[in-house]
Enzyme design. Structure first.
Site, PDB file in Angstrom:
ATOM      1  N   GLU A 229       0.829  -1.200   0.000  1.00 15.33           N
ATOM      2  CA  GLU A 229       0.000   0.000   0.000  1.00 15.33           C
ATOM      3  C   GLU A 229       0.865   1.253   0.000  1.00 15.33           C
ATOM      4  OE1 GLU A 229      -3.119   0.242  -0.317  1.00 15.33           O
ATOM      5  OE2 GLU A 229      -3.966  -1.680   0.272  1.00 15.33           O
ATOM      6  N   CYS A 230       0.355   2.325  -0.647  1.00 12.76           N
ATOM      7  CA  CYS A 230       1.099   3.587  -0.672  1.00 12.76           C
ATOM      8  C   CYS A 230       0.761   4.461   0.519  1.00 12.76           C
ATOM      9  CB  CYS A 230       0.799   4.360  -1.949  1.00 12.76           C
ATOM     10  SG  CYS A 230      -0.903   4.912  -2.060  1.00 12.76           S
ATOM     11  N   GLY A 231      -0.249   4.073   1.294  1.00 11.28           N
ATOM     12  CA  GLY A 231      -0.649   4.890   2.431  1.00 11.28           C
ATOM     13  C   GLY A 231      -1.934   5.654   2.186  1.00 11.28           C
ATOM     14  N   LEU A 249       2.346   0.244  -0.131  1.00 13.13           N
ATOM     15  CA  LEU A 249       2.183   0.003  -1.655  1.00 13.13           C
ATOM     16  C   LEU A 249       3.365  -0.583  -2.361  1.00 13.13           C
ATOM     17  CD1 LEU A 249       0.236   1.492  -4.239  1.00 13.13           C
ATOM     18  CD2 LEU A 249       2.307   2.644  -4.270  1.00 13.13           C
TER      19      LEU A 249
END
Length: 249
Positions: A229-231, A249
């Protein structure tokens, strides 16, 4: 601005929506949030699905795109193509820290083989701009094209969740890759150009690669498999940095 934030019983709402199709979920969102409803896009491999599906119901919905400054040239061209074709009400947000300035201060964070560097990169380039977008657009709810099959975190999601102050709504949560393909074909919509190069997901040019034998998940092709996940799609709390670590991510 106007209008109060609905106080939703998530268990009841998710039970109700469990029998709904994707268009019905979008219609529910439009009725529940007549003000303050936005959607996000990455202009990624399958982004045309959500952009088409949502704008058929809500043509003028604000579409938030976080431009990291590191996207492949093909993504910028794809964004122009879809923006024109679907007449998107596009809202582009970027970090106040230019790529050159960030690299001068912190180096090339994506080349540093540790989660902390990746999380700092994601916070600067993606999370902070998205938080600013939500605030400036007075967002009460956010439509996103997450699917259960994409990451461990996404397997746990319902059609509607609470993330920070906003509700998050996932109309295509239970769709398979086959469902996505069939929707694209039925509506003559394009994949991102990198699909033909073997990419199943695409983000920044330096942290994406084609799917290879041995990859257990499509998200293994991002950030060298160290993060999923990128956040943007993880809970936003005062402990943002730590929460980014939880599924990245």
């Amino acid at each position: 601005m106007g209008g109060m934030m609905p106080d939703l019983d998530l268990a009841t709402v998710n039970e109700k929506l469990s029998e709904a199709n994707a268009v019905e979920v979008v219609q529910w969102a439009s009725q529940t949030f007549p003000e303050g409803l936005i959607m996000s896009t990455s202009f990624g491999i399958q982004s045309a699905v959500m952009l088409h599906l949502v704008t058929q119901v809500i043509p003028d919905i604000p579409v938030v795109w976080i431009d990291t400054g590191y996207l492949p040239e093909a993504t910028y061209r794809f964004a122009e193509e879809l923006g024109d074709r679907l007449n998107l009400n596009l809202k582009v947000y970027q970090s106040p820290l230019s790529p050159a300035r960030m690299e001068a201060l912190y180096g090339k964070l994506w080349e540093q083989d540790n989660i902390e560097a990746f999380n700092r990169y994601d916070y600067i380039r993606k999370v902070e701009p998205m938080q600013r977008a939500l605030k400036e657009l007075n967002a009460k709810a956010w439509l996103a094209g997450l699917r259960k099959g994409q990451t461990d975190h996404r397997k746990t999601l319902g059609y509607v969740a609470k993330q920070g102050k906003q509700y998050k709504i996932h109309p295509i949560l239970t769709w398979t890759s086959k469902d996505v393909y069939e929707y694209l074909m039925a509506h003559d919509l394009p994949y991102h150009p990198y699909f033909d190069k073997g990419y199943v997901t695409v983000g920044d040019w330096h942290s994406s690669r084609p799917l290879m034998a041995g990859d257990e998940s499509e998200r293994d092709t991002r950030f060298r498999g160290l993060k999923q996940e990128c956040g943007l799609h993880l809970p936003s709390t005062s402990e943002e940095a730590q929460s980014l670590d939880s599924s990245g991510l």
